[in-house]
Write a protein that holds these residues in place. Structure first.
Motif, PDB file in Angstrom:
ATOM      1  N   VAL A  44       0.644  -1.315  -0.081  1.00 34.72           N
ATOM      2  CA  VAL A  44      -0.106  -0.013   0.022  1.00 34.72           C
ATOM      3  C   VAL A  44       0.706   1.295  -0.148  1.00 34.72           C
ATOM      4  O   VAL A  44       1.880   1.386   0.768  1.00 34.72           O
ATOM      5  N   ARG A  45       0.412   2.222  -0.864  1.00 38.95           N
ATOM      6  CA  ARG A  45       1.329   3.262  -0.974  1.00 38.95           C
ATOM      7  C   ARG A  45       0.372   4.401  -1.380  1.00 38.95           C
ATOM      8  O   ARG A  45      -0.538   4.370  -2.057  1.00 38.95           O
ATOM      9  N   LYS A  49     -15.054   2.943  -9.712  1.00 41.09           N
ATOM     10  CA  LYS A  49     -14.033   1.543 -10.027  1.00 41.09           C
ATOM     11  C   LYS A  49     -12.802   1.527  -8.929  1.00 41.09           C
ATOM     12  O   LYS A  49     -11.993   0.677  -9.199  1.00 41.09           O
ATOM     13  N   ASP A  50     -12.938   2.489  -8.051  1.00 45.85           N
ATOM     14  CA  ASP A  50     -11.510   2.749  -7.253  1.00 45.85           C
ATOM     15  C   ASP A  50     -11.726   1.887  -5.878  1.00 45.85           C
ATOM     16  O   ASP A  50     -10.610   1.930  -5.283  1.00 45.85           O
ATOM     17  N   THR A  51     -12.704   1.202  -5.604  1.00 44.86           N
ATOM     18  CA  THR A  51     -12.373   0.111  -4.503  1.00 44.86           C
ATOM     19  C   THR A  51     -13.683  -0.992  -4.778  1.00 44.86           C
ATOM     20  O   THR A  51     -13.891  -1.146  -5.742  1.00 44.86           O
ATOM     21  N   GLY A  52     -13.641  -1.873  -3.753  1.00 44.22           N
ATOM     22  CA  GLY A  52     -14.512  -3.034  -3.930  1.00 44.22           C
ATOM     23  C   GLY A  52     -13.890  -4.374  -4.093  1.00 44.22           C
ATOM     24  O   GLY A  52     -14.333  -5.547  -3.934  1.00 44.22           O
ATOM     25  N   THR A  53     -12.482  -4.403  -4.465  1.00 46.28           N
ATOM     26  CA  THR A  53     -11.707  -5.372  -4.674  1.00 46.28           C
ATOM     27  C   THR A  53     -10.416  -5.145  -4.208  1.00 46.28           C
ATOM     28  O   THR A  53      -9.999  -4.150  -3.984  1.00 46.28           O
ATOM     29  N   LEU A  54      -9.544  -6.254  -3.895  1.00 48.01           N
ATOM     30  CA  LEU A  54      -8.144  -6.041  -3.625  1.00 48.01           C
ATOM     31  C   LEU A  54      -7.476  -6.363  -4.683  1.00 48.01           C
ATOM     32  O   LEU A  54      -7.209  -7.387  -5.285  1.00 48.01           O
ATOM     33  N   ALA A  55      -7.030  -5.311  -5.430  1.00 44.01           N
ATOM     34  CA  ALA A  55      -6.294  -5.317  -6.624  1.00 44.01           C
ATOM     35  C   ALA A  55      -5.394  -4.304  -7.083  1.00 44.01           C
ATOM     36  O   ALA A  55      -5.702  -3.131  -6.193  1.00 44.01           O
ATOM     37  N   LYS A  56      -4.393  -4.464  -7.608  1.00 45.43           N
ATOM     38  CA  LYS A  56      -3.714  -3.201  -7.907  1.00 45.43           C
ATOM     39  C   LYS A  56      -4.197  -1.775  -8.568  1.00 45.43           C
ATOM     40  O   LYS A  56      -5.201  -1.968  -9.434  1.00 45.43           O
ATOM     41  N   THR A 116      -0.439  -1.131  -4.470  1.00 46.91           N
ATOM     42  CA  THR A 116       0.481  -0.808  -5.707  1.00 46.91           C
ATOM     43  C   THR A 116       0.974  -2.266  -6.262  1.00 46.91           C
ATOM     44  O   THR A 116       1.605  -1.907  -7.191  1.00 46.91           O
ATOM     45  N   ALA A 117       0.716  -3.116  -5.308  1.00 48.00           N
ATOM     46  CA  ALA A 117       1.145  -4.658  -5.735  1.00 48.00           C
ATOM     47  C   ALA A 117       0.311  -5.665  -4.999  1.00 48.00           C
ATOM     48  O   ALA A 117       0.011  -5.519  -3.894  1.00 48.00           O
TER      49      ALA A 117
END
Ligand code: ZN
Length: 485
Positions: free
Chosen positions: A48-49, A406-413, A54-55
């Motif tokens: 997280v950054r 589109k900026d939330t809702g899953t753990l993704a880059k 970020t990855a």
């Protein structure tokens, strides 16, 4: 009404906890539930950054910045923060329920309660005064408030005197929160005014509350058809409150995007199944408000941790603002029939392609309120036939389609770092979403201890508050055709 948004709770700004994110933070060792349909990552790592992921991947696969801080989450499970597309914010005071409670401070309090339980966004459904809601949303986006669930809202529309339930209407009427429409032309004009304010969601109420307000208070199909068509021309998402079979068929056939509620006393029939198959609406069943409180089943630290003791006692005694049965009351036949209908209907909606999406309907009763209601609701999904994984999709990623973010809702880059750290795996038992170790929003760890102390301490003498807010209630005035904004 006066709005003093800028001075809200600045003292709480000190409650942001966590790690400096400038060099990045590596969270490693946890099981990662992504929030879409994909398999969880065991022994996962994510970086997280500046508030974003970020990855993400398996341990050993991820190159992290050398200077990054490390957080060991071995043995934990991480899932995305949940997102709620249906609740009512601002009027609940726990020791009172009143239009007087609708202040920026109280709206923020409700959003903090949502965040405490791991909810990252919350959409108020049709009960917010327009100018207030726009300003609150802008101020929150500008970073003027301490961490809380992100505030979204839908404009509300109903026939004059119709719409919200007997309690909610005591708040929405004096604040002119609901656009009152009687004809297709009214509905079109109201949608245009809402669109002009760049509001992207609208909710309408169909029913007349079991004839308690007379047949004229119902919204006829020609009005909601015009409403939906016009709203779609403006790219808006339309939610419909409908609680009987005829109305649910009507609104889905007319193209509503989000169907709200279950059938109170009827069973799904073949015609409705084929309409659902054809239209595949989102469906926010918001069932839990009709359930017995979990507080009736004995001690419940998960719920009790955010309610003053007097409020817990009131819920058990049935002394809630929206009337409810005391825990001591035996389950009646109506309750059993509701259960039976839910068990019959729920799988039929799902099999027909209704896309279930989390809503709680919190905000009208302390017994089913901010944050804990979501955990009960997704538990119901599973008890009625969804897998825990499906319930998690319905409460994390799918709501973002309705919210159109589109900026939330899953753990993704690339997504915001909005997540819940759990001490147990909810894929094994959905009740494990309640085993919250910590909540992170935009990469910052929420100070849940400070929030809990604030929520618990909000005790005033109920009788005094009740007497006061009764006199403060503005009686429901005769219907006005006046549109407001
Ligand atoms: Zn509602």
């Amino acid at each position: 009404m006066q709005i003093h948004v800028t001075c809200v709770a600045v003292a709480l700004l000190g409650s942001i906890a966590g790690y400096s994110q400038t060099n990045g933070v590596i969270y490693e060792g946890a099981r990662l539930i992504i929030g879409d349909a994909s398999a969880p990552i065991e022994n996962g790592v994510f970086v997280v950054r500046n508030g974003h992921i970020t990855a993400i991947g398996r341990k050993g696969e991820i190159k992290a910045p050398a200077a990054a801080a490390r957080v060991d989450l071995t043995g934990k499970t991480v899932m995305p923060a949940m997102n709620n597309v249906h609740l009512h914010i601002g009027y609940e005071g726990f020791v009172s329920w009143s239009v007087e409670n609708h202040t920026p401070e109280n709206v923020l309090d409700h959003l903090e309660r949502e965040a405490f339980y791991g909810i990252g966004t919350a959409m108020a459904m049709g009960e917010q005064p327009t100018e207030f809601a726009i300003k609150f949303q802008q101020d929150q986006l500008a970073g003027k408030f301490p961490p809380a669930a992100r505030f979204f809202f839908a404009a509300g529309m109903a026939p004059p005197g119709g719409g919200p339930d007997s309690l909610l209407i005591q708040g929405t009427t004096p604040l002119h929160a609901v656009y009152e429409v009687s004809t297709p032309d009214d509905a079109i004009a109201a949608v245009r005014r809402i669109a002009a304010r760049k509001i992207k969601e609208v909710k309408f109420w169909v029913d007349n509350r079991d004839n308690s307000r007379g047949g004229m208070k119902k919204m006829p199909p020609k009005v909601y058809t015009a409403l939906i068509e016009e709203a779609h021309k403006h790219g808006m998402i339309v939610h419909a409150h409908a609680t009987n079979l005829q109305d649910q068929k009507g609104v889905v056939k007319a193209g509503v995007d989000v169907l709200v509620h279950t059938l109170a006393a009827e069973k799904v029939d073949d015609e409705f199944v084929s309409i659902l198959k054809d239209k595949r609406p989102y469906w926010a069943p918001v069932m839990g408000l009709g359930d017995r409180s979990e507080l009736c089943d004995g001690n419940n630290p998960f719920i009790e941790q955010t309610l003053p003791d007097s409020v817990i006692a009131d819920i058990r005694a049935g002394k809630t603002w929206l009337p409810s049965s005391p825990c001591s009351a035996p389950a009646n036949s109506q309750f059993a029939r509701r259960e039976e209908n839910l068990r019959y209907n729920f799988p039929k909606y799902i099999a027909a392609g209704a896309r279930i999406v989390l809503g709680s309907d919190a905000g009208v009763s302390a017994k089913y309120s901010y944050g804990f209601a979501e955990h009960h609701e997704i538990g119901m999904y599973v008890s009625l036939g969804l897998t825990p994984a499906e319930a998690i999709v319905a409460s994390t990623s799918r709501p973002t389609e309705v919210l159109r973010i589109k900026d939330t809702g899953t753990l993704a880059k690339g997504k915001r770092a909005d997540f819940i750290v759990l001490n147990a795996n909810p894929l094994e038992n959905i009740r494990n979403t309640r085993e919250i170790d910590s909540v992170y929003l935009y990469g910052a760890r929420l100070d849940r201890e400070a929030l809990q102390a604030k929520f618990k301490q909000a005790v005033v003498d109920r009788d005094a508050a009740q007497a006061k807010s009764r006199t403060d209630y503005v009686p429901h005035p005769p219907s006005s055709r006046k549109l407001v904004d």
